[in-house]
Structure formats: C-alpha cells, structure tokens
Scaffold this motif. Structure first.
Motif, PDB file in Angstrom:
ATOM      1  N   ARG A 255       1.169  -1.266   0.004  1.00  0.00           N
ATOM      2  CA  ARG A 255      -0.132   0.093   0.165  1.00  0.00           C
ATOM      3  C   ARG A 255       1.081   1.266   0.262  1.00  0.00           C
ATOM      4  NH1 ARG A 255      -1.643   4.411   2.879  1.00  0.00           N
ATOM      5  NH2 ARG A 255      -0.215   3.210   4.820  1.00  0.00           N
ATOM      6  N   ARG A 256       2.166   1.094   1.370  1.00  0.00           N
ATOM      7  CA  ARG A 256       2.877   2.283   0.875  1.00  0.00           C
ATOM      8  C   ARG A 256       3.631   2.662   0.262  1.00  0.00           C
ATOM      9  NH1 ARG A 256       5.183   4.634   5.659  1.00  0.00           N
ATOM     10  NH2 ARG A 256       3.920   4.050   6.900  1.00  0.00           N
ATOM     11  N   ALA A 257       3.897   1.494  -1.072  1.00  0.00           N
ATOM     12  CA  ALA A 257       4.614   1.462  -2.006  1.00  0.00           C
ATOM     13  C   ALA A 257       3.408   1.862  -3.251  1.00  0.00           C
ATOM     14  CB  ALA A 257       5.099   0.513  -2.541  1.00  0.00           C
ATOM     15  N   GLY A 258       2.186   1.727  -3.584  1.00  0.00           N
ATOM     16  CA  GLY A 258       1.370   1.847  -4.629  1.00  0.00           C
ATOM     17  C   GLY A 258       1.654   0.703  -4.946  1.00  0.00           C
ATOM     18  N   ILE A 259       1.883  -0.303  -5.145  1.00  0.00           N
ATOM     19  CA  ILE A 259       1.454  -1.146  -6.415  1.00  0.00           C
ATOM     20  C   ILE A 259       0.752  -2.626  -5.741  1.00  0.00           C
ATOM     21  CG2 ILE A 259       4.219  -1.726  -6.432  1.00  0.00           C
ATOM     22  CD1 ILE A 259       4.912  -3.926  -4.963  1.00  0.00           C
ATOM     23  N   GLU A 260       0.317  -3.951  -5.916  1.00  0.00           N
ATOM     24  CA  GLU A 260      -0.014  -4.596  -6.529  1.00  0.00           C
ATOM     25  C   GLU A 260       0.535  -5.690  -6.317  1.00  0.00           C
ATOM     26  OE1 GLU A 260      -3.463  -4.624  -6.139  1.00  0.00           O
ATOM     27  OE2 GLU A 260      -4.187  -2.439  -5.999  1.00  0.00           O
ATOM     28  N   PRO A 261       0.064  -6.996  -5.404  1.00  0.00           N
ATOM     29  CA  PRO A 261       1.199  -7.942  -5.806  1.00  0.00           C
ATOM     30  C   PRO A 261       1.743  -8.399  -7.146  1.00  0.00           C
ATOM     31  CG  PRO A 261      -0.628  -8.356  -4.254  1.00  0.00           C
ATOM     32  CD  PRO A 261      -1.238  -7.012  -4.222  1.00  0.00           C
ATOM     33  N   ALA A 262       1.058  -8.450  -7.671  1.00  0.00           N
ATOM     34  CA  ALA A 262       1.115  -9.078  -8.921  1.00  0.00           C
ATOM     35  C   ALA A 262       2.411  -7.918  -9.785  1.00  0.00           C
ATOM     36  CB  ALA A 262      -0.040  -9.120 -10.441  1.00  0.00           C
ATOM     37  N   ASP A 263       2.499  -6.615  -8.971  1.00  0.00           N
ATOM     38  CA  ASP A 263       3.895  -5.839  -9.700  1.00  0.00           C
ATOM     39  C   ASP A 263       5.152  -6.969  -9.052  1.00  0.00           C
ATOM     40  OD1 ASP A 263       1.880  -4.235 -10.536  1.00  0.00           O
ATOM     41  OD2 ASP A 263       1.783  -3.297  -8.416  1.00  0.00           O
ATOM     42  N   VAL A 264       5.540  -7.153  -7.771  1.00  0.00           N
ATOM     43  CA  VAL A 264       6.571  -7.975  -7.467  1.00  0.00           C
ATOM     44  C   VAL A 264       7.326  -9.017  -8.648  1.00  0.00           C
ATOM     45  CG1 VAL A 264       7.589  -8.999  -5.807  1.00  0.00           C
ATOM     46  CG2 VAL A 264       5.551  -7.301  -5.061  1.00  0.00           C
ATOM     47  N   ASP A 265       8.526  -9.060  -8.635  1.00  0.00           N
ATOM     48  CA  ASP A 265       8.857  -9.630  -9.890  1.00  0.00           C
ATOM     49  C   ASP A 265      10.047 -10.523  -8.588  1.00  0.00           C
ATOM     50  OD1 ASP A 265       8.052  -8.710 -11.982  1.00  0.00           O
ATOM     51  OD2 ASP A 265       8.878  -6.709 -11.693  1.00  0.00           O
ATOM     52  N   LEU A 266      10.708 -10.390  -8.154  1.00  0.00           N
ATOM     53  CA  LEU A 266      11.576 -10.804  -7.085  1.00  0.00           C
ATOM     54  C   LEU A 266      10.674 -10.609  -6.135  1.00  0.00           C
ATOM     55  CD1 LEU A 266      14.056 -11.799  -6.426  1.00  0.00           C
ATOM     56  CD2 LEU A 266      15.332  -9.419  -6.500  1.00  0.00           C
ATOM     57  N   LEU A 267      10.843 -12.146  -4.905  1.00  0.00           N
ATOM     58  CA  LEU A 267      10.958 -12.106  -2.928  1.00  0.00           C
ATOM     59  C   LEU A 267      12.465 -12.280  -2.724  1.00  0.00           C
ATOM     60  CD1 LEU A 267       9.095 -11.411  -0.931  1.00  0.00           C
ATOM     61  CD2 LEU A 267       7.814 -13.540  -1.687  1.00  0.00           C
ATOM     62  N   MET A 268      12.934 -11.329  -2.041  1.00  0.00           N
ATOM     63  CA  MET A 268      13.936 -12.141  -1.297  1.00  0.00           C
ATOM     64  C   MET A 268      13.624 -12.296   0.275  1.00  0.00           C
ATOM     65  SD  MET A 268      16.019 -10.867  -3.084  1.00  0.00           S
ATOM     66  CE  MET A 268      17.841 -11.408  -1.978  1.00  0.00           C
ATOM     67  N   LEU A 269      13.306 -13.868   0.566  1.00  0.00           N
ATOM     68  CA  LEU A 269      12.570 -13.667   1.579  1.00  0.00           C
ATOM     69  C   LEU A 269      13.711 -14.025   3.029  1.00  0.00           C
ATOM     70  CD1 LEU A 269      11.411 -17.276  -0.365  1.00  0.00           C
ATOM     71  CD2 LEU A 269       9.840 -15.888   0.553  1.00  0.00           C
ATOM     72  N   LEU A 357      13.503  -7.822 -14.501  1.00  0.00           N
ATOM     73  CA  LEU A 357      13.349  -7.433 -12.992  1.00  0.00           C
ATOM     74  C   LEU A 357      12.472  -6.169 -12.751  1.00  0.00           C
ATOM     75  CD1 LEU A 357      15.415 -10.567 -11.020  1.00  0.00           C
ATOM     76  CD2 LEU A 357      12.493 -10.735 -12.603  1.00  0.00           C
ATOM     77  N   ARG A 358      11.712  -5.627 -12.214  1.00  0.00           N
ATOM     78  CA  ARG A 358      12.015  -3.914 -12.303  1.00  0.00           C
ATOM     79  C   ARG A 358      10.611  -3.795 -10.845  1.00  0.00           C
ATOM     80  NH1 ARG A 358       7.376  -0.317 -11.429  1.00  0.00           N
ATOM     81  NH2 ARG A 358       5.860  -1.845 -11.806  1.00  0.00           N
ATOM     82  N   VAL A 359      10.540  -4.835  -9.505  1.00  0.00           N
ATOM     83  CA  VAL A 359      10.270  -4.595  -8.367  1.00  0.00           C
ATOM     84  C   VAL A 359      10.571  -5.825  -7.783  1.00  0.00           C
ATOM     85  CG1 VAL A 359       8.395  -3.794  -6.924  1.00  0.00           C
ATOM     86  CG2 VAL A 359       8.198  -3.398  -9.459  1.00  0.00           C
ATOM     87  N   ALA A 360      11.443  -5.422  -6.262  1.00  0.00           N
ATOM     88  CA  ALA A 360      11.890  -6.368  -5.510  1.00  0.00           C
ATOM     89  C   ALA A 360      10.630  -6.311  -3.822  1.00  0.00           C
ATOM     90  CB  ALA A 360      13.328  -6.570  -5.399  1.00  0.00           C
ATOM     91  N   GLN A 361      10.752  -6.807  -3.363  1.00  0.00           N
ATOM     92  CA  GLN A 361      10.149  -6.835  -2.001  1.00  0.00           C
ATOM     93  C   GLN A 361      11.466  -7.514  -1.241  1.00  0.00           C
ATOM     94  OE1 GLN A 361       6.203  -8.723  -1.187  1.00  0.00           O
ATOM     95  NE2 GLN A 361       6.750  -9.709   0.606  1.00  0.00           N
ATOM     96  N   ALA A 372       9.606  -6.252   8.690  1.00  0.00           N
ATOM     97  CA  ALA A 372       9.819  -5.416   7.901  1.00  0.00           C
ATOM     98  C   ALA A 372       9.820  -5.813   6.761  1.00  0.00           C
ATOM     99  CB  ALA A 372      10.950  -4.470   9.026  1.00  0.00           C
ATOM    100  N   VAL A 373       8.884  -5.306   6.303  1.00  0.00           N
ATOM    101  CA  VAL A 373       8.817  -4.734   4.876  1.00  0.00           C
ATOM    102  C   VAL A 373       9.032  -3.593   3.884  1.00  0.00           C
ATOM    103  CG1 VAL A 373       7.701  -6.508   2.554  1.00  0.00           C
ATOM    104  CG2 VAL A 373       7.070  -7.371   4.949  1.00  0.00           C
ATOM    105  N   ALA A 374       9.996  -4.568   2.642  1.00  0.00           N
ATOM    106  CA  ALA A 374      10.580  -3.217   1.880  1.00  0.00           C
ATOM    107  C   ALA A 374      10.568  -3.370   0.432  1.00  0.00           C
ATOM    108  CB  ALA A 374      11.716  -2.533   2.425  1.00  0.00           C
ATOM    109  N   ILE A 375      10.104  -2.604  -0.696  1.00  0.00           N
ATOM    110  CA  ILE A 375       9.479  -2.224  -1.800  1.00  0.00           C
ATOM    111  C   ILE A 375      10.541  -1.652  -2.454  1.00  0.00           C
ATOM    112  CG2 ILE A 375       7.889  -2.141  -3.869  1.00  0.00           C
ATOM    113  CD1 ILE A 375       7.233  -4.220  -1.288  1.00  0.00           C
TER     114      ILE A 375
END
Lengths: 380, 330
Positions: A255-269, A357-361, A372-375
């Motif tokens: 929400r803070r980043a103004g994105i949807e889950p589908a926008d996330v290309d990479l997830l650093m677990l 890739l464009r967007v990472a979480q 804490a979660v960052a975009i």
C-alpha cells in the motif's frame, strides 16, 4: 515519498565488498565453516558463517562488529561520493547483539572493554565525526527497520541524506541457547527444505546511503528506488512468528509503495531455515500472493551468509538492488526437498537464474514479532 | 518538522521509594528502604522475565493507565495505533553474562531455553507489546547516555511519519553484578560508591489531535530535540529553534541553559544514581510532573553524554505557547 539508494557497502563471511558479496551469492559460494572463535567442546553444533579475521584459531577479540560497521559505512560513503566527515548526517545502525560479544569476553575472561563502546555511536564518532547516530536493537529485522526510520526522517524533512546500516557478530550466549533449543544441531542453513534443522548465525555489516528522490542522487548513484517500507509487531510471542501479522505488514508495504502483489517480480525471503519461520513466512506469502501466477522469483541468501541477524535485512536489500540491475538471481543453497507450503513458488535453486525484473520485495523478521517489509524498484 | 504537535498524555514510574511522577520532584534519594517496584505486577506470566522487563511493565502500565488507554482487559484504542520505543543500555546484560558463565561451567546443556529471547536486546519492548497488545512499530534504542532522550524523539517521529497515533516510551535500567562490572570496567565489587539506577520511567506520547479526539488532557508538549557532539552544542541548537526562557533544567555539567540557579536546576542522577538509558525518559517524566503544576513554562532536559560520543537535549513545554506561535493559532 520515494528515496534513492545512492551508495552501498556490505561485509560478510562471503566477501568484504558489495561486488564480492553479490558475486559469491550468484556463484553459490557459502561462508559455512567450523566454529572459529569459540571453544568447540562446549557445544553440540559446530558450524557458523563467520568472518575469518580473528587473531588466531580459537582466539577471539573485542570490537569486531564495530570494525565491520566502519568498513561498510566507509564503503557506502565512498560509493555515494561523500567524504568521511559525517558530522550531523544521521546514521541508524540496526543490530541484534550490539557489542555484546565484547561484554562476554570482558565478563568471563577479563578482557578490557570500555562500556562506551557498547553502542556504535562511539566508533562512528571516532571514525567519521558522526554526532547524530542511533543504535537500534531491533533483533533480526533491525536494519530493515532502520531503512523505514531513515525514510521517515527524509519524509518529515528532518534530514536530506541518511545512512542506514546493520551489523552483528556471533555471540556465545545466543549460539549456546540456540544449540540448547533445536532438537538436532544444524550443519547448514537450509531455508524451506524438509530437512532443515534451524538457523546458524552469520557475521557481517552493511550500510546504505539514502536521499529523497526529488532531490536527486547528489554525488552518488541511482542504484535503486525505495518505494516504501512497512513495519509492525505481532505482539504475540517473544520468539515465534505470526503468519497473519506478516501478511498484514506485507500488504501495508504494498500500500505504501502503491503496488499490487502482481507487480512484485522478486521476493527476497527472510528464510532462516527454522521450522517456525519458514512455515509462517510461506503461509503469509501464499495468502498475499494468492492468484498471482507465475509467482515472483524467490530466493533466500541466508543459505550462504548464515543468519546475519541485525544486518540481514539490508544484506537482502543490497542483493535485491544488484539483482534488479544485473538480472541475476542468486540461488537458495541446500534446498533439495522443498516443504509443501512453498509448492508453486518460483524458488531459485541450485544455480542462479537470469530474469528481467523491475520490483523487488524484501522481507525481514525478528524476535519479539518485529516485522519489516521493503519495496524497491529498478531505476531505468 | 512541527506540522503535527506531539504531546505527553500519560506518565508512569517504577523506582523504589517513589510513589509516582510527582515524587520525582522531591529532592531526596530513591528510597533504599522502599518496596521493590517490580513487585507491583504479579502473575505467572512474569516467570522467566528479566528484571528490566518487569520494571518496564510496571512503569508502562502506569503510563497507559494515566493516559486512559487501559481497558479491562485490553486497550481503549485499536492495538495497531500504538507503538513502543524502549531505551535501555544494560537491560539484557545479566542474561548474556549468566549464559556465558553457565556455558563455561556446564556447556550448552546447562542452559534454560527460556533465556533465548532475552539474548536479543529488544526483549523488553517485545514483552511490553505482548503484555499490553501494542501492535504498532516497536523500537529499542541502546544508544548510550543519550538513549532516553533519543527514544522520546523516535517516539515522536513514529507519530509525525503517520505510522502510529501514539507511542509508549519506556526508559529502564536494572542494577546487578554484570552491569556493575560493565559500567566500572571490571573494577567495582559493590562496596564502593558506584550507584546504579534500578528502575523504569514511561511516557505516553500522542499526536495532539488523537489526544483531543479521545478527550484527554495534554500534560506537556514536545519541543525541539538535538543530538550533538557535546552538551553546549545540543543546548544551543534547541535555543536557536525555540528561544523562549527555560524555567526548569533537568541536567548537569557544563553548557546548560544560561541563568539557571540551584532552584531551577535538577540533576536526577545526584539522587537516583547512574541512570544511563533510563535518564532521558526519567527527566521527561519529572519535567511533565513539573509542568503539570504550572500553567505555562518550559523545561529543558539534557544528557551531557558522560564522556561518551555525544550529548542530547529536548524541550518540553506546557500546552499553551506564548508569543507569535500563539498569535498564529488565534
């Protein structure tokens, strides 16, 4: 408000610079080794991901964490085109264990230690003339929490440039208590594998220089854009995670980043290889990314760095930035038989993947239910 | 940075011989004969909690109750609107030292798994969150002698940045043998004149709007804060931002505000010992108590850094502002 990452520095068992650190991960090179600084006869577990800089085998010394922090901050400042005089520039240091290893050596072995070195402001004042320094002891999510706080300082106009950092060294008290808690001693960190036995500590430091995007990168780089950071607290258990709370903080970050889950290309677990974390994290990812196919690419660097605790969140962020830029996603080592909870996830295994890739979480969770979660986003 | 006013809406204190915040204004030493404040909380939930955590829970409960936030059970506001900031330099030093001693004597087998959470220095803040169900951002500052004032400012920042509406800020330090060892550089055996603070102080910070919406009184308002190389620089920075006269100074050492007398200066450490990370919060609780007895005025709290890396200062004022600011607000 968005911010730019204009400088970075990283130190860990697998490399003393950002380039070495990222190249090691992409090559699948692990920092795992037998314990170097402790008396091994006192433990069942025998391994860790330590920085090999002690004065000799089995000999430990004070102030190693402070030294790596100075190294990482110095590298980040150079990368950002800033000189070594920080003065009033805020420096936020996330850590789980501060200089508590030095306290252990002082209490048990009588090694001299000045209490003023317990927080990192003293080292940062001596080395960089920094006066606005803050040691934030937020367990294993500490450095990603400092990223959020750094964004807030920029957002409210309290600073134009902020250094956020993380550092941790292995301590005997934590190592011994983890050893006491796990049913079997882990021999390596195996995130999301059925045969994972728990986490092993890693050592390292990391620093990132941030500026408001609207102000431009100054003398630094446009490494990446930080779109938003969310942080919360489970208020549930002192050490066990809560999947619902992790899903909440993830949605808040989107929400803070103004994105949807589908926008996330990479997830650093966060991926610590403990029974509880990996299940709760997988459950939260499944809930938030439900219906997103294919899933984002996912990786977990603790399989090679060990759990670098307070440094781990920004370590993952540095990897996210390098991955967005290069298109190379490092693999998860030791993931032979994934747990059922990650079925359908595009986990990178065995060797690095190439992807655009464009967007990472970036995920980072800690004791006390600190999440804490960052975009972050690629800057074209 | 002052687009949102942040106020103090509750205070609490857990110090032996001190019945409440107003007692901090009595210039008498903390009572050696007083009851142990940590005994004010009871129940099996307190098992395995270290002394710093117990003290923090006592002071924290008082501040939440003072701010009208405690229901029975739960809170009068949504749990995610409340953050936590703890300041403590020595809170878990006893756990660390006891654990390495046990490992040396008995190997890891001699340890109790229940001690694991307290190896991380955020254990106090995490128990505060669990005990009172506070789900907002949760911070632990271990920032040396300035840590308490730093924590108050971080609490304000969480409100200013819109992350939470209110924050429980707790400063706490325990007195025990490992802390004595650490503070004295291994030289104190307990028979000397090193006096360690053993207690906690708590503030509830809240956006002025949130306090108004709940219909609670603002006990004090937060003014400017600075962390600088030394006390003169920190105090000068505050005076530049807000030059109004200081009526009461909680602090000691060189470089305090000009014109202070013995009556208008109060060094809490002279009565309560080496307060370390608890100091700034204790000063703000005492300052709020002082302001509560006056219609107007300003209190300056400062930590001279005790020979450490930096000093910090923070201004607290009564709710109403004289001069141009008041005119602006009509």
């Amino acid at each position: 408000m968005t911010a730019l990452v204009v400088g970075m520095g990283a130190v860990a068992s697998i490399g003393g610079s950002t380039v070495e650190f990222f190249d090691s991960l992409c090559a699948g090179y692990s920092g795992l080794a037998e314990l170097r600084g402790f008396d091994r006869s006192r433990y069942r577990a025998q391994h860790a991901y330590e920085i090999d800089d002690r004065p000799g085998p089995g000999r430990d010394e004070t102030l190693r964490a402070s030294r790596w922090l100075e190294q990482a901050v110095g590298a980040a400042l150079r990368d950002a085109g800033l000189d070594d005089d920080l003065a009033d520039t805020p420096v936020l240091v996330g850590t789980t264990l501060r200089e508590l290893r030095s306290v252990e050596l002082s209490w048990r072995d009588g090694v001299p230690f000045d209490v003023r070195d317990l927080h990192f402001g003293t080292a940062l004042a001596n080395r960089f003339g920094a006066t606005d320094t803050h040691t934030v002891a937020n367990a294993c999510s500490a450095s990603l929490y400092t990223l959020g706080l750094g964004m807030d300082l920029l957002d409210v106009g309290a600073a134009d440039t902020v250094v956020v950092a993380g550092v941790d060294t292995i301590t005997e008290s934590t190592y011994g208590l983890l050893d006491r808690c796990y049913p079997e001693a882990p021999e390596q960190v195996r995130p999301f594998d059925r045969d994972r036995r728990g986490m092993l500590q890693g050592e390292g430091a990391v620093a990132v220089v941030l500026r408001r995007e609207a102000d431009g990168p100054g003398a630094g780089h446009r490494h990446a854009r930080v779109r938003g950071v969310a942080m919360n607290c489970d208020a549930y258990h002192p050490s066990a995670p809560d999947a619902k709370s992790i899903a909440l903080v993830t949605r808040e970050a989107h929400r803070r980043a103004g994105i949807e889950p589908a926008d996330v290309d990479l997830l650093m677990l966060h991926g610590t290889g403990t029974a509880l974390n990996d299940e709760a994290e997988a459950q939260a990812v499944r809930e938030v990314f439900s219906g997103v196919t294919p899933s984002p690419w996912m990786t977990a660097i603790k399989s090679m760095t060990g759990h670098t605790a307070g440094a781990s969140g920004l370590h993952s962020l540095v990897v996210a930035v390098e991955t967005l830029r290069s298109g190379v996603v490092p693999p998860i080592l030791g993931l032979d038989n994934p747990i059922d909870e990650v079925e359908g996830f595009r986990l990178v295994r065995e060797h690095a993947e190439l992807a655009s890739l464009r967007v990472a979480q970036v995920d980072s969770f800690g004791f006390g239910g600190l999440n804490a979660v960052a975009i972050v986003e690629k800057v074209s | 940075m002052a687009a949102v006013d942040v106020v103090v809406s509750g205070v609490g204190v857990a110090v032996s011989g001190i019945a409440g915040p107003d007692d901090l204004l009595r210039r008498t030493p903390a009572g050696a004969q007083g009851d142990d404040p940590a005994r004010r909380l009871t129940g099996k939930g307190l098992r395995y909690k270290d002394r710093a955590t117990r003290l923090a829970l006592c002071a924290g409960r008082d501040a939440l109750a003072d701010a009208g936030l405690l229901n029975d059970p739960g809170l009068t506001v949504p749990s995610e609107t409340v953050g936590v900031v703890v300041s403590s330099n020595y809170g878990n030093v006893d756990t660390i030292c006891d654990t390495v001693s046990t490992i040396a004597a008995e190997t890891y087998v001699g340890l109790s798994p229940m001690a694991l959470p307290a190896t991380a220095s955020n254990v106090i803040a995490s128990w505060l969150a669990i005990w009172f169900r506070l789900r907002g951002a949760n911070l632990t500052m271990c920032n040396g002698p300035t840590s308490g004032l730093d924590a108050v400012n971080w609490g304000r920042l969480l409100v200013l940045a819109g992350r939470v509406d209110r924050v429980l800020v707790v400063g706490v330090e325990p007195a025990n043998a490992p802390v004595r060892h650490l503070v004295s550089g291994g030289r104190s055996n307990g028979d000397d004149d090193l006096r360690l603070f053993d207690g906690a102080a708590a503030l509830l910070l809240e956006s002025a709007a949130a306090a108004r919406d709940r219909g609670v009184e603002a006990l004090a308002e937060l003014g400017p804060y600075a962390r600088k190389a030394d006390q003169p620089a920190a105090v000068a920075s505050i005076r530049r931002t807000d030059p109004r006269p200081v009526d009461m100074w909680f602090g000691a050492g060189a470089g305090g505000p000009a014109g202070m007398t013995e009556q208008t200066s109060y060094d809490l450490t002279a009565y309560h010992g080496h307060c370390s990370g608890a100091l700034g919060v204790l000063q703000c609780v005492a300052g709020t108590a002082w302001l509560s007895g006056h219609d107007r005025g300003a209190v300056l709290a400062s930590a001279d850094g005790d020979g450490s890396d930096a000093a910090a200062a923070l201004l607290l004022t009564a709710g109403t502002r004289p001069g141009p600011a008041a005119g602006d607000r009509r």
